[in-house]
Each structure stands twice: as structure tokens, then as C-alpha cells.
Design an enzyme around this catalytic site. Structure first.
Site, PDB file in Angstrom:
ATOM      1  N   CYS A   1     -41.663  45.548 -11.492  1.00 43.39           N
ATOM      2  CA  CYS A   1     -42.541  45.403 -10.175  1.00 43.39           C
ATOM      3  C   CYS A   1     -42.974  46.591  -9.334  1.00 43.39           C
ATOM      4  O   CYS A   1     -43.455  46.562  -8.470  1.00 43.39           O
ATOM      5  CB  CYS A   1     -41.869  44.336  -9.557  1.00 43.39           C
ATOM      6  SG  CYS A   1     -41.920  42.685 -10.276  1.00 43.39           S
TER       7      CYS A   1
ATOM      8  N   HIS B   1     -44.392  44.873  -1.998  1.00 38.25           N
ATOM      9  CA  HIS B   1     -44.295  44.111  -3.324  1.00 38.25           C
ATOM     10  C   HIS B   1     -44.190  42.257  -3.065  1.00 38.25           C
ATOM     11  O   HIS B   1     -43.145  41.983  -2.224  1.00 38.25           O
ATOM     12  CB  HIS B   1     -43.251  44.510  -4.388  1.00 38.25           C
ATOM     13  CG  HIS B   1     -43.007  43.466  -5.360  1.00 38.25           C
ATOM     14  ND1 HIS B   1     -44.221  42.974  -6.117  1.00 38.25           N
ATOM     15  CD2 HIS B   1     -41.951  42.806  -5.836  1.00 38.25           C
ATOM     16  CE1 HIS B   1     -43.753  42.063  -7.070  1.00 38.25           C
ATOM     17  NE2 HIS B   1     -42.181  42.251  -6.909  1.00 38.25           N
TER      18      HIS B   1
ATOM     19  N   ASN C   1     -45.891  36.017  -7.540  1.00 38.61           N
ATOM     20  CA  ASN C   1     -45.318  37.546  -7.699  1.00 38.61           C
ATOM     21  C   ASN C   1     -46.049  37.862  -8.952  1.00 38.61           C
ATOM     22  O   ASN C   1     -45.847  37.424 -10.205  1.00 38.61           O
ATOM     23  CB  ASN C   1     -43.870  37.402  -7.883  1.00 38.61           C
ATOM     24  CG  ASN C   1     -43.240  38.675  -8.357  1.00 38.61           C
ATOM     25  OD1 ASN C   1     -44.060  39.559  -8.693  1.00 38.61           O
ATOM     26  ND2 ASN C   1     -42.075  38.950  -8.154  1.00 38.61           N
TER      27      ASN C   1
HETATM   28  O1  UT7 Z   1     -40.368  40.832  -8.438  1.00 34.77           O
HETATM   29  C1  UT7 Z   1     -39.155  41.718  -8.739  1.00 34.77           C
HETATM   30  C2  UT7 Z   1     -38.147  41.090  -7.673  1.00 34.77           C
HETATM   31  N1  UT7 Z   1     -37.986  39.806  -7.750  1.00 34.77           N
HETATM   32  C3  UT7 Z   1     -37.641  39.371  -6.576  1.00 34.77           C
HETATM   33  O2  UT7 Z   1     -37.478  40.055  -5.424  1.00 34.77           O
HETATM   34  C4  UT7 Z   1     -37.024  38.040  -6.459  1.00 34.77           C
HETATM   35  C5  UT7 Z   1     -35.650  37.869  -5.601  1.00 34.77           C
HETATM   36  N2  UT7 Z   1     -35.002  36.585  -5.483  1.00 34.77           N
HETATM   37  C6  UT7 Z   1     -35.573  35.488  -5.055  1.00 34.77           C
HETATM   38  O3  UT7 Z   1     -36.765  35.602  -4.385  1.00 34.77           O
HETATM   39  C7  UT7 Z   1     -34.984  34.425  -4.752  1.00 34.77           C
HETATM   40  O4  UT7 Z   1     -33.633  34.479  -5.086  1.00 34.77           O
HETATM   41  C8  UT7 Z   1     -35.330  33.138  -5.617  1.00 34.77           C
HETATM   42  C9  UT7 Z   1     -36.536  32.513  -5.000  1.00 34.77           C
HETATM   43  C10 UT7 Z   1     -35.475  33.534  -7.214  1.00 34.77           C
HETATM   44  C11 UT7 Z   1     -34.341  32.057  -5.293  1.00 34.77           C
HETATM   45  O5  UT7 Z   1     -34.194  31.535  -4.231  1.00 34.77           O
HETATM   46  P1  UT7 Z   1     -32.607  31.327  -3.638  1.00 34.77           P
HETATM   47  O6  UT7 Z   1     -32.847  31.036  -2.250  1.00 34.77           O
HETATM   48  O7  UT7 Z   1     -31.893  32.698  -3.895  1.00 34.77           O
HETATM   49  O8  UT7 Z   1     -32.049  30.279  -4.257  1.00 34.77           O
HETATM   50  P2  UT7 Z   1     -30.829  30.068  -5.457  1.00 34.77           P
HETATM   51  O9  UT7 Z   1     -31.057  30.676  -6.679  1.00 34.77           O
HETATM   52  O10 UT7 Z   1     -29.618  30.465  -4.453  1.00 34.77           O
HETATM   53  O11 UT7 Z   1     -30.737  28.700  -5.518  1.00 34.77           O
HETATM   54  C12 UT7 Z   1     -30.445  27.812  -4.264  1.00 34.77           C
HETATM   55  C13 UT7 Z   1     -30.531  26.332  -5.099  1.00 34.77           C
HETATM   56  C14 UT7 Z   1     -29.709  26.271  -6.158  1.00 34.77           C
HETATM   57  O12 UT7 Z   1     -29.016  24.736  -6.201  1.00 34.77           O
HETATM   58  P3  UT7 Z   1     -27.590  24.792  -5.688  1.00 34.77           P
HETATM   59  O13 UT7 Z   1     -26.638  25.413  -6.512  1.00 34.77           O
HETATM   60  O14 UT7 Z   1     -27.296  25.048  -4.178  1.00 34.77           O
HETATM   61  O15 UT7 Z   1     -27.580  23.119  -5.887  1.00 34.77           O
HETATM   62  C15 UT7 Z   1     -30.580  26.163  -7.318  1.00 34.77           C
HETATM   63  O16 UT7 Z   1     -30.210  25.477  -8.321  1.00 34.77           O
HETATM   64  O17 UT7 Z   1     -31.713  25.813  -5.465  1.00 34.77           O
HETATM   65  C16 UT7 Z   1     -31.706  25.524  -6.728  1.00 34.77           C
HETATM   66  N3  UT7 Z   1     -32.952  25.920  -7.307  1.00 34.77           N
HETATM   67  C17 UT7 Z   1     -34.278  25.206  -7.419  1.00 34.77           C
HETATM   68  N4  UT7 Z   1     -34.297  24.047  -6.698  1.00 34.77           N
HETATM   69  C18 UT7 Z   1     -35.645  23.655  -6.958  1.00 34.77           C
HETATM   70  C19 UT7 Z   1     -33.101  27.280  -8.082  1.00 34.77           C
HETATM   71  N5  UT7 Z   1     -34.532  27.080  -8.226  1.00 34.77           N
HETATM   72  C20 UT7 Z   1     -35.104  25.942  -7.610  1.00 34.77           C
HETATM   73  C21 UT7 Z   1     -36.228  25.425  -8.041  1.00 34.77           C
HETATM   74  N6  UT7 Z   1     -36.473  24.350  -7.454  1.00 34.77           N
HETATM   75  N7  UT7 Z   1     -37.243  26.176  -8.550  1.00 34.77           N
END
Ligand code: UT7
Length: 339
Positions: free
Chosen positions: A119, A260, A290
């Protein structure tokens, strides 16, 4: 013929810009049908409403050619003597995609190569174009960021399938001999290979050749989202501060922050950390997700009608590798076609 001069350029400037996104739209509602996710979760956690996807037979080179053509038109079709394509999704593992893109654009036998910084690829490629122009090695450089992440994403993986979209953006960089002219003024680039596991397609390279790949998950793109989130905020903020210092700009001098387009919450955190009002932070991810290496030039092309000549723009990115960086750019007087 390329313009010859015995003087070295004072600055590398942006001569043209273009963006292209494929026609197929994938909305959050479309994803709700096949994944355990919801429009509400995707919008509140990422800010994304929809993304674009290549159709069968369409590839990264097709996106790059379209964006490259628009950037060349925007620049008035100058002679080009270098093409750099930032991509993580080349048409093939071998050879590079850039020579094919250059030939399809009718650029003859110009040097053309791919650059892999995920990225952050566009900012790394821009830095190389800047150096090539300032050194006199190249005159006009076509820099393209193009990715079709749909080719490496597991469509069943809600952690990644909701985030990424396909697209391409391109700029033409050329010399200015005017002492007063501003263009690309500073770069700050970094990497830390000890973090290579954060963002990875494990198989298909020399470490796990495809023939030895035993698990499906090895073949798909994987990301440790939470860790990437905090590292991305810190890295983009610190490299932006250094680029601002090198340019002798204060945060209040910045007219636009083009970071980004990974996640709306990341954009908010970076603008807060830099003390740049959120209205100045360009948002394009809501409509395209993204788009990896395409994200910054696409966001620039999308917002070009809001920029005025002389506006000071701070660019910053974080990506796999890990790689990250920032650059400062003064907006030129150019015409830009709508996406
Ligand atoms: O481009 C290169 C750089 N990339 C980035 O900068 C991406 C950086 N990361 C992010 O943008 C975020 O970490 C994500 C959008 C990928 C994820 O968001 P988050 O707030 O960090 O969510 P998480 O992974 O901590 O998940 C929170 C909850 C989890 O459930 P529990 O464990 O709290 O029950 C996940 O299983 O949300 C759940 N979850 C989802 N739920 C519905 C994860 N993905 C999804 C989904 N839909 N698509």
C-alpha cells in the site's frame, strides 16, 4: 523528441493525473448475502460503503493502462522516458507488468519496471520518479499505482473481503527549471522487514512455492488487522511529521491530507495526531475501499476539482513489508478528467 537542456531541474512537478476504477460495484449489501457481516459493521468499523471489482478477463494491466492513458492526456501527452508501476497484484509473477503497460500505451522501448511496496508503493514510486527527474536521468516519468486485490483475497474471508477494492491511479512527473516553482518538495520513506508477517500472501514465492502449498489460506492475502491499525497510525503520523519538517511546512500550512485510504478511523487518528482538521483529510474509501497502491493517486484524481493551484498537499501511506512514508506536494495548474 524530449526537450534537452544543459541546466538541471530545480524541482520535479506533477504534469498530469488520471484514475480508473472497474465498472462492477460491490456494495456492503452484496457482501451481507454471502458473508457473516453487515453494512452497519463495515461502515462503522471502516467507513466503506462500496468497492469496485475487475470482471472476468480484466487484470491489473487493464486498470493501469486506463489510468496511465488518462494521466498522459491530462499532461498533454508528453514524451515519457520511464514507467514505474507500483503493484502487489502483477498480471503474472514473472515477468513484470510495467513493460506490457508501457507497450500498450504506445511508449515504445522505454525502461519500465514494477515496484513492490504494497500500500506504500505509490509513494515509493513517486520518490524514484522525483529522483530520476532531478538527477536528469529521466525527463518525464509515468508513475502508476494499480492493484486488483480481488485476485488475492479469499472471497469467504470477512476480515479482508469487506475492505479491499480494485483500481488504478497514475501521475506524470516532469522537470521544472523555474527557481520559484514548487512541486514535490520532500520525501520520508521507511521499512521494517521484521514486521513482514503483518500483511502477507504466504505461498507462490520462493519460500513456499505454489507446488508445495498445502493450505488454501497460504494462497490468499492475510492481514493482522488490529496490529496493522495501530502501526499504520503511528508510522503515517511520524513520517508525515518528518516530511513536513523537511519541507519547512507547519501542520497549519497543509491544505489537504491525502493519506492511504485504509480505514476512515485510521484517517481520523492520523489527522488528529498531526493536528490537521478532518475537513482537510480527503476521503475516497467510502466509494472504492482500500485500493492499495492505487489509493493515493485515485484519491488525488477524485478530489482534483477541489484542489487549487498552489495548495499544499501531504501524502502518507503504510503497507505490507512493513513499508511506510510521506511526501509533500504543491498542486499544479492541470486539467483532470473525472473518474
Ligand atoms: O492497506 C494496508 C494497511 N491496512 C490497514 O491499515 C488495515 C488496518 N486495520 C483495520 O482497518 C481494522 O483492524 C479492520 C477493519 C481490519 C478490523 O477492524 P477492528 O475494529 O480492528 O476489528 P477486529 O478485527 O478487532 O474485530 C472486532 C470484531 C471481532 O469480533 P469479536 O471477537 O469482538 O466477537 C471480529 O470477529 O468484529 C468481528 N469482525 C467482523 N464482524 C462483522 C471482523 N470482521 C468483521 C466483519 N463483519 N467483516
Amino acid at each position: 523528441m524530449l526537450q534537452q537542456t544543459k541546466h538541471k531541474p530545480t524541482t520535479a512537478v506533477l504534469l498530469g493525473i488520471g484514475g480508473y476504477v472497474p465498472q462492477t460495484i460491490i456494495t456492503n449489501q452484496d457482501l451481507e448475502y454471502r458473508l457473516d457481516t453487515s453494512d452497519e459493521w463495515i461502515q462503522s468499523r471502516t467507513g466503506i460503503r462500496m468497492r469496485r471489482q475487475v470482471s472476468d478477463g480484466e487484470s491489473t494491466s487493464d486498470l493501469a493502462i486506463q489510468a496511465g492513458r488518462r494521466a498522459l492526456d491530462s499532461a498533454g501527452n508528453p514524451d515519457i522516458d520511464l514507467v514505474i508501476l507500483a503493484t502487489t497484484t502483477p498480471d503474472h509473477p514473472c515477468p513484470a507488468t510495467a513493460p506490457y503497460v508501457a507497450s500498450k500505451l504506445g511508449l515504445g522501448d522505454v525502461p519500465a519496471y514494477d515496484l513492490a511496496a504494497v500500500c506504500s508503493g505509490f509513494i515509493f514510486a513517486l520518490a524514484q520518479a522525483n529522483a530520476a527527474v532531478l538527477s536528469g536521468q529521466s525527463h518525464n516519468v509515468l508513475v502508476i499505482g494499480a492493484d486488483a486485490f480481488s485476485s488475492i483475497i479469499n472471497p469467504e474471508d470477512r476480515n479482508t473481503a469487506v475492505i479491499f477494492g480494485d483500481g488504478a491511479g497514475a501521475v506524470v512527473i516532469g522537470p521544472s527549471y523555474d527557481q520559484q516553482s514548487d512541486g514535490l518538495s520532500a520525501f520520508e520513506l521507511r521499512s521494517d522487514g521484521s514486521q513482514k508477517d503483518l500483511i502477507m500472501v504466504a505461498a507462490g514465492g520462493a519460500q513456499i512455492p505454489l507446488r508445495d502449498s498445502t493450505s488454501d489460506s497460504d494462497r490468499f492475502f492475510a492481514m493482522k488487522g488490529k496490529e496493522v491499525f495501530s502501526k499504520a497510525v503511528n508510522a503515517m503520523s511520524s513520517s508525515s511529521r518528518t516530511a513536513l519538517e523537511k519541507s519547512k511546512w507547519k501542520a497549519k500550512d497543509v491544505d489537504w491530507l491525502v493519506a492511504h485510504q485504509a480505514n476512515q478511523r485510521i484517517l481520523n487518528c492520523v489527522s488528529t495526531a498531526l493536528n490537521i482538521p478532518s475537513e482537510k483529510a480527503v476521503v475516497h474509501l467510502d466509494r472504492v475501499g482500500n485500493t492499495s497502491a492505487a489509493s493515493i493517486p485515485l484519491a488525488l484524481a477524485d478530489h482534483a476539482s477541489s484542489f487549487k493551484e498552489g495548495d499544499r498537499i501531504l501524502l502518507t501511506a503504510f503497507g505490507g513489508g512493513a513499508t511506510w512514508g510521506a511526501a509533500t506536494l504543491t498542486w499544479p495548474n492541470i486539467s483532470v478528467a473525472e473518474l
